[in-house]
Design a protein around this motif. Structure first.
Motif, PDB file in Angstrom:
ATOM      1  N   VAL A 143       0.841  -1.187   0.000  1.00 58.41           N
ATOM      2  CA  VAL A 143       0.000   0.000   0.000  1.00 58.41           C
ATOM      3  C   VAL A 143       0.878   1.239   0.000  1.00 58.41           C
ATOM      4  O   VAL A 143       1.816   1.354   0.801  1.00 58.41           O
ATOM      5  N   THR A 144       0.611   2.163  -0.906  1.00 58.26           N
ATOM      6  CA  THR A 144       1.401   3.381  -1.003  1.00 58.26           C
ATOM      7  C   THR A 144       0.990   4.370   0.091  1.00 58.26           C
ATOM      8  O   THR A 144      -0.011   4.195   0.785  1.00 58.26           O
ATOM      9  N   LYS A 145       1.776   5.442   0.197  1.00 56.41           N
ATOM     10  CA  LYS A 145       1.495   6.457   1.211  1.00 56.41           C
ATOM     11  C   LYS A 145       0.183   7.185   0.917  1.00 56.41           C
ATOM     12  O   LYS A 145      -0.591   7.495   1.836  1.00 56.41           O
ATOM     13  N   GLU A 146      -0.085   7.440  -0.373  1.00 57.21           N
ATOM     14  CA  GLU A 146      -1.328   8.116  -0.732  1.00 57.21           C
ATOM     15  C   GLU A 146      -2.539   7.264  -0.373  1.00 57.21           C
ATOM     16  O   GLU A 146      -3.559   7.781   0.124  1.00 57.21           O
ATOM     17  N   GLU A 147      -2.457   5.937  -0.589  1.00 57.76           N
ATOM     18  CA  GLU A 147      -3.576   5.065  -0.259  1.00 57.76           C
ATOM     19  C   GLU A 147      -3.792   5.005   1.251  1.00 57.76           C
ATOM     20  O   GLU A 147      -4.938   4.952   1.723  1.00 57.76           O
ATOM     21  N   LYS A 148      -2.693   5.034   2.018  1.00 60.42           N
ATOM     22  CA  LYS A 148      -2.840   5.035   3.477  1.00 60.42           C
ATOM     23  C   LYS A 148      -3.562   6.297   3.946  1.00 60.42           C
ATOM     24  O   LYS A 148      -4.443   6.241   4.812  1.00 60.42           O
ATOM     25  N   GLU A 180      -9.130  -1.685  -4.092  1.00 56.65           N
ATOM     26  CA  GLU A 180      -8.511  -2.390  -5.214  1.00 56.65           C
ATOM     27  C   GLU A 180      -9.004  -1.825  -6.542  1.00 56.65           C
ATOM     28  O   GLU A 180      -8.215  -1.627  -7.482  1.00 56.65           O
ATOM     29  N   ASN A 181     -10.293  -1.523  -6.623  1.00 56.13           N
ATOM     30  CA  ASN A 181     -10.834  -0.925  -7.845  1.00 56.13           C
ATOM     31  C   ASN A 181     -10.302   0.487  -8.058  1.00 56.13           C
ATOM     32  O   ASN A 181     -10.051   0.898  -9.189  1.00 56.13           O
ATOM     33  N   MET A 182     -10.123   1.239  -6.966  1.00 60.81           N
ATOM     34  CA  MET A 182      -9.535   2.576  -7.090  1.00 60.81           C
ATOM     35  C   MET A 182      -8.095   2.492  -7.583  1.00 60.81           C
ATOM     36  O   MET A 182      -7.656   3.321  -8.393  1.00 60.81           O
ATOM     37  N   HIS A 183      -7.353   1.462  -7.127  1.00 55.39           N
ATOM     38  CA  HIS A 183      -5.979   1.273  -7.623  1.00 55.39           C
ATOM     39  C   HIS A 183      -5.986   0.917  -9.111  1.00 55.39           C
ATOM     40  O   HIS A 183      -5.167   1.432  -9.882  1.00 55.39           O
ATOM     41  N   LYS A 184      -6.928   0.066  -9.513  1.00 58.16           N
ATOM     42  CA  LYS A 184      -7.031  -0.275 -10.931  1.00 58.16           C
ATOM     43  C   LYS A 184      -7.381   0.948 -11.766  1.00 58.16           C
ATOM     44  O   LYS A 184      -6.846   1.135 -12.875  1.00 58.16           O
ATOM     45  N   GLU A 185      -8.288   1.791 -11.242  1.00 55.78           N
ATOM     46  CA  GLU A 185      -8.645   3.015 -11.958  1.00 55.78           C
ATOM     47  C   GLU A 185      -7.430   3.929 -12.134  1.00 55.78           C
ATOM     48  O   GLU A 185      -7.221   4.508 -13.207  1.00 55.78           O
ATOM     49  N   LYS A 186      -6.620   4.044 -11.082  1.00 52.66           N
ATOM     50  CA  LYS A 186      -5.423   4.881 -11.167  1.00 52.66           C
ATOM     51  C   LYS A 186      -4.457   4.345 -12.215  1.00 52.66           C
ATOM     52  O   LYS A 186      -3.876   5.116 -13.005  1.00 52.66           O
ATOM     53  N   MET A 187      -4.265   3.021 -12.241  1.00 51.24           N
ATOM     54  CA  MET A 187      -3.366   2.425 -13.228  1.00 51.24           C
ATOM     55  C   MET A 187      -3.911   2.619 -14.642  1.00 51.24           C
ATOM     56  O   MET A 187      -3.148   2.893 -15.584  1.00 51.24           O
TER      57      MET A 187
END
Length: 427
Positions: free
Chosen positions: A248-253, A276-283
């Motif tokens: 988990v990155t600092k921004e996600e924390k 997890e979906n928000m991470h996929k959206e960012k990618m």
């Protein structure tokens, strides 16, 4: 010769007795539906003229191939009858439609056209929800078996159970949330001589107690769903699960901390799926920006992107090498200046424009004031010009630059006075 009593389209000469469109601006202009929809024009008639629908009541809604030959007027009577008498009263509906239709024909026509036909498929859903609530359903109703069947106890040791005050057979704790909630009903009793106010007051106490029990159970469910007890005890299983997850990155924390109040409205799995979906959206957004950058540079195939990235890497490497070489050359020049005996006195300004216009004393002044030669020449010109105008009796209107503070101005005036450029009274 046209038969008497029949109407014909003035454009295609087709019979339009059942249904026709009459022009309200032209005389004796009647068109069939096909010519009207095609925008037919004849004589002085134009397609944008007003029209009037003339309905003989004898045309069919479902086309000539429909069984029974039901006319539009009979269809209207059938819909009025189904609304008035209800589904299933075919005798009354047949009497309302007319003597020409039997109850069997009315039933077959309504079922085939309005229920199993295209109109029914478009309007009636495939599955009609049941409005009756099953209170014995296992998904959490008031009489659900899940309320009477205890959940499996927590997988913790005896020492940890004693530390938490946990009772595994009851799935309870010695100290619960709102420990004194039972005091609301502990002293209640039902008496036959209670008046309405006392009964309502006792019901309010019971309702308050039920709300507290629900809140207590909700907190237990959240603790079990998010594995808060193993996390509090520092279980190794929890650490292994965390290690197996994505880093988990600092921004996600930081985002998780901001959205922490949503934990009580979502299960642990739903919350993890959300991030997890928000991470996929960012990618995906990053990939889209990369593809847009390729498109702006004229790349339309993924095979060409590798060559483009390699070329871009080489260009950036050459820029870095040039910058490093320039920095090394500047450092070498300063070192050579010291070796030549200048001790780096003018190294900071010798490469700036206007350096060759300064005298040795002016070079020392600019170097001590950390002032560029061009700025010094500008200030010197303004001061000398003002001095000459004052000597001639002309009021001075020029202003000194904004980067010249009081200390710099005083030093420069003192230097110009000592050098003889201006008189002492003017300074």
């Amino acid at each position: 010769m046209a038969e008497l009593g029949k109407k014909y389209c003035v454009y295609c000469l087709a019979e339009v007795s059942p249904l026709r469109f009459r022009c309200t601006e032209c005389q004796d202009i009647e068109l069939c539906p096909e010519c009207f929809s095609a925008g037919a024009e004849i004589g002085h008639h134009r397609r944008y003229h007003g029209y009037q629908l003339v309905d003989g009541g004898r045309f069919t809604l479902w086309g000539p191939e429909a069984e029974g030959g039901w006319t539009s007027r009979e269809e209207q009577l059938l819909l009025d009858a189904i609304e008035q008498f209800g589904f299933g009263n075919w005798e009354d509906m047949a009497a309302h439609v007319g003597a020409s239709r039997t109850p069997q024909e009315v039933m077959e026509h309504y079922v085939s056209m309005y229920i199993h036909g295209n109109l029914g498929k478009a309007c009636i859903p495939d599955t009609i929800p049941n409005r009756v609530t099953d209170h014995t359903c296992p998904s959490g109703g008031p009489l659900s078996p899940s309320l009477t069947t205890p959940l499996p106890p927590l997988d913790i040791s005896v020492a940890e159970q004693q530390q938490l005050g946990y009772m595994p057979l009851r799935d309870d704790y010695e100290i619960e949330y709102d420990q004194d909630a039972e005091t609301l009903i502990s002293g209640l009793s039902v008496n036959y001589d209670d008046d309405d106010v006392e009964i309502e007051l006792k019901r309010a106490h019971v309702d308050m107690y039920v709300r507290k029990l629900r809140e207590r159970q909700r907190r237990k469910n959240i603790a079990r769903d998010y594995n808060l007890v193993p996390a509090f005890l520092g279980k190794d299983k929890k650490e292994k699960e965390r290690a197996a997850r994505r880093k988990v990155t600092k921004e996600e924390k930081e985002l998780r901390l901001k959205l922490r109040p949503l934990y009580q409205f979502m299960s642990c799995k739903e919350f993890d799926d959300l991030f997890e979906n928000m991470h996929k959206e960012k990618m995906l957004r990053a990939k889209i920006r990369e593809l847009q950058r390729y498109r702006r540079n004229g790349i339309t195939k993924m095979e060409e992107s590798a060559e483009y990235e390699a070329a871009r890497h080489k260009r950036e490497k050459r820029k870095e090498n040039k910058a490093a070489a320039a920095a090394a050359a500047a450092a070498g020049g300063a070192k050579r200046g010291k070796e030549d005996g200048r001790d780096g006195e003018f190294a900071a300004i010798e490469h700036l424009p206007g350096f060759e216009l300064l005298s040795d004393r002016e070079k020392v002044l600019c170097s001590s004031l950390n002032l560029s030669p061009a700025r010094y020449v500008t200030v010197k010109t303004i001061i000398i010009k003002d001095h000459l105008q004052k000597r001639q009796g002309i009021p001075s209107k020029s202003r000194l630059p904004s980067y010249l503070d009081k200390v710099l101005k005083k030093r420069i005036l003192s230097f110009l006075t000592e050098s003889g450029w201006i008189s002492r009274d003017a300074s």
